[in-house]
Each structure stands twice: as C-alpha cells, then as structure tokens.
Design an enzyme around this catalytic site. Sequence first.
Site: not given
Length: 336
Positions: A47, A329
């Site tokens: 990704e 994150c």
Amino acid sequence: MTNLPLELRDALAGEVPFSSLEAGTEALASDGTEKVLFHTADGRPLEAVLMRYRDGRRSLCLSSQSGCPLTCSFCATGRMKFGRNLTESEILDQALHFRRKEAVNHAVFMGMGEPLMNLDNVLAACERLPGLGIASSNTAISTVGWLPGIVRLAHEGPPVRLALSLHAADEALRSELMPVNERYPLGDVLRACLEWHERRRRQVFVEYLMLAGVNDRYEQAVALADLLEPRHAFKVNLIPYNPIGPARASPPPPAQHPIDPARASPPPPAQHPIDPARASPPPPAQHPTDARFGGSGRDAIAAFRSALEERGVRTTVRLTRGRDIDAACGQLAARG
C-alpha cells in the site's frame, strides 16, 4: 499513443507494461488522504498513501517491502506475511501513480517494510524522486534502528532525512515493543544516528508512539530527554496511536494466546507473552490483538511534550491523517 497501430499498442502493453504495479482498491479519507492497494507482477501486496495538507504539501508515504519481517507489536504491517523487498521500479511506480494525478513535493519511507533492509533500491529510488518534484531535503527514511543501514546512510546516497522509530527509552521495554532492539540495542543505534548527524548536518527525527500506560509517563519523558544528547541533534515527533484491529493477511489460528510472536509452529498453551529473541520472522496473525494497546489522551501527550520541552528537546505532535481508511501511521496492512 493513437499514432501507433492498435495491434502494436496492444503488443507493447503486454511486453512493456506502463507500470510494474497493478493498482487495485483505492480509498479516500474525510481529510483528503488517499490510499491505494497495489500488487506486484508476482502478486505481492503493498500500500501507498498520498497525504494532502492545507498548506499545499502533497506528501507520499511509500512502501519499501511487501509486508515486514521485523514484527513490531504495535504495527499492522508486521502482522502480514512478509513477501519480499520491492524493486527500485516498484517503489518509484507508487510515487508515479499519484504524480499522474497531481503534483507532489514530499515523500516519507514510512509505509510497509523496513527501508534500510532494502537500502540499495530505496536509495536508487531517492535519486530519481527529484524528477517527480520531490527534493532530497523533502524526503525522509524511517527506520526501527537497522544499524548497518544507518551507518551506510551517513556515507551513501542523496542527502535525505533520517527518522528513528524509538518508542521507548528503556531497553527492556523497547525490546518488548520492537524485537529488533535485541539485535541492535538502542545505545548502539543512537551512536550511529549521531554519526549520521555529524556527517549530514541534519537533525535526526525521533518518532515516539504514545501508548497509554505503556510509555507515556512523566519519568519516561525524562528518560527520553536524558537519552537525546546533544539536544540540537534530535527533534522528537510524538505520534498518537492509531488502532490497527485484528490481523488481516490471513485468518488467525483458533484459540491461541493473544500474544506470542516467537512461535514458528502452533505453540503449546500459556507461553511467555513476548519473546524478542526470535531468529526468524513469525507466521502471520500471531501478534497481540489491538486490545493490548490504547492511545494516550490529549492531556497525557501534552504533558509528555511539556516534560521534553522543559529539558530543551524540540518536540512536535504528528497530525493524524487517513485514520478512517486505515492509512495512518502503523495501519497499513494490504486489505482488500
């Protein structure tokens, strides 16, 4: 290229693909963050993310590996089955995918994988990012503390920035959170970071994930400040924790202990919750469930930041982007 015969165009598409990656599922967050699931020619998932900011920054979060072999306990990518290093072209094609949509000007190697375990291809990609509009000074490579790579970065490649995922000043706690600390202890890693700082004349970014009741106490902030000497060499970025949910790459084995990253085959019951000394990556879906961690509250983050700043440590708090599409994150795990 409509000036070429259709038959030739079809042949070129088969023999010389437009990209080394096939774009699959795309997701758009409420804050404008965009995430794309890619597959390599041999089927490896990865990704990449485009983060859009109000000040005009267009920052790419790039992956360097399909999955990650280092299995940090708070990161969704570490729950995936590790695939392989990505090639230079596969890294660049992530950036090119978004560049074809709009101009980009920043890049961080904070997506899937440990960039310094794939340093040759990462540096080769960094050499070419300026051609896409991303200056080396606007490119950052994040590492868990892969010591040989930090040493090389001090001497090789373009003048990119270095970010160290630290997350705990205490060696034992850091080893629980990040098993790589057993291989490369934090003291050795920080000495290598200081060598990089002295040669590159840039601050080392220190990433610190705020986990409620785990690493967010006042005395832990003091210990972190004591560790970061000289002060001018470091800048701390506190990261609010983003939920990562259950493992996604494959279904988990039934009725097993929620924390047992060391096993290489189905374990006996009641093993020790954390075994950082493992010599090879674990199979997928054998990490702690998301319930193990909770994010520190705003007041705790503010107090931690104040404790650092009172001791002369420059500190910021990261702006969370893309959480609602699992693009923030620690959340990348190749769903879809």
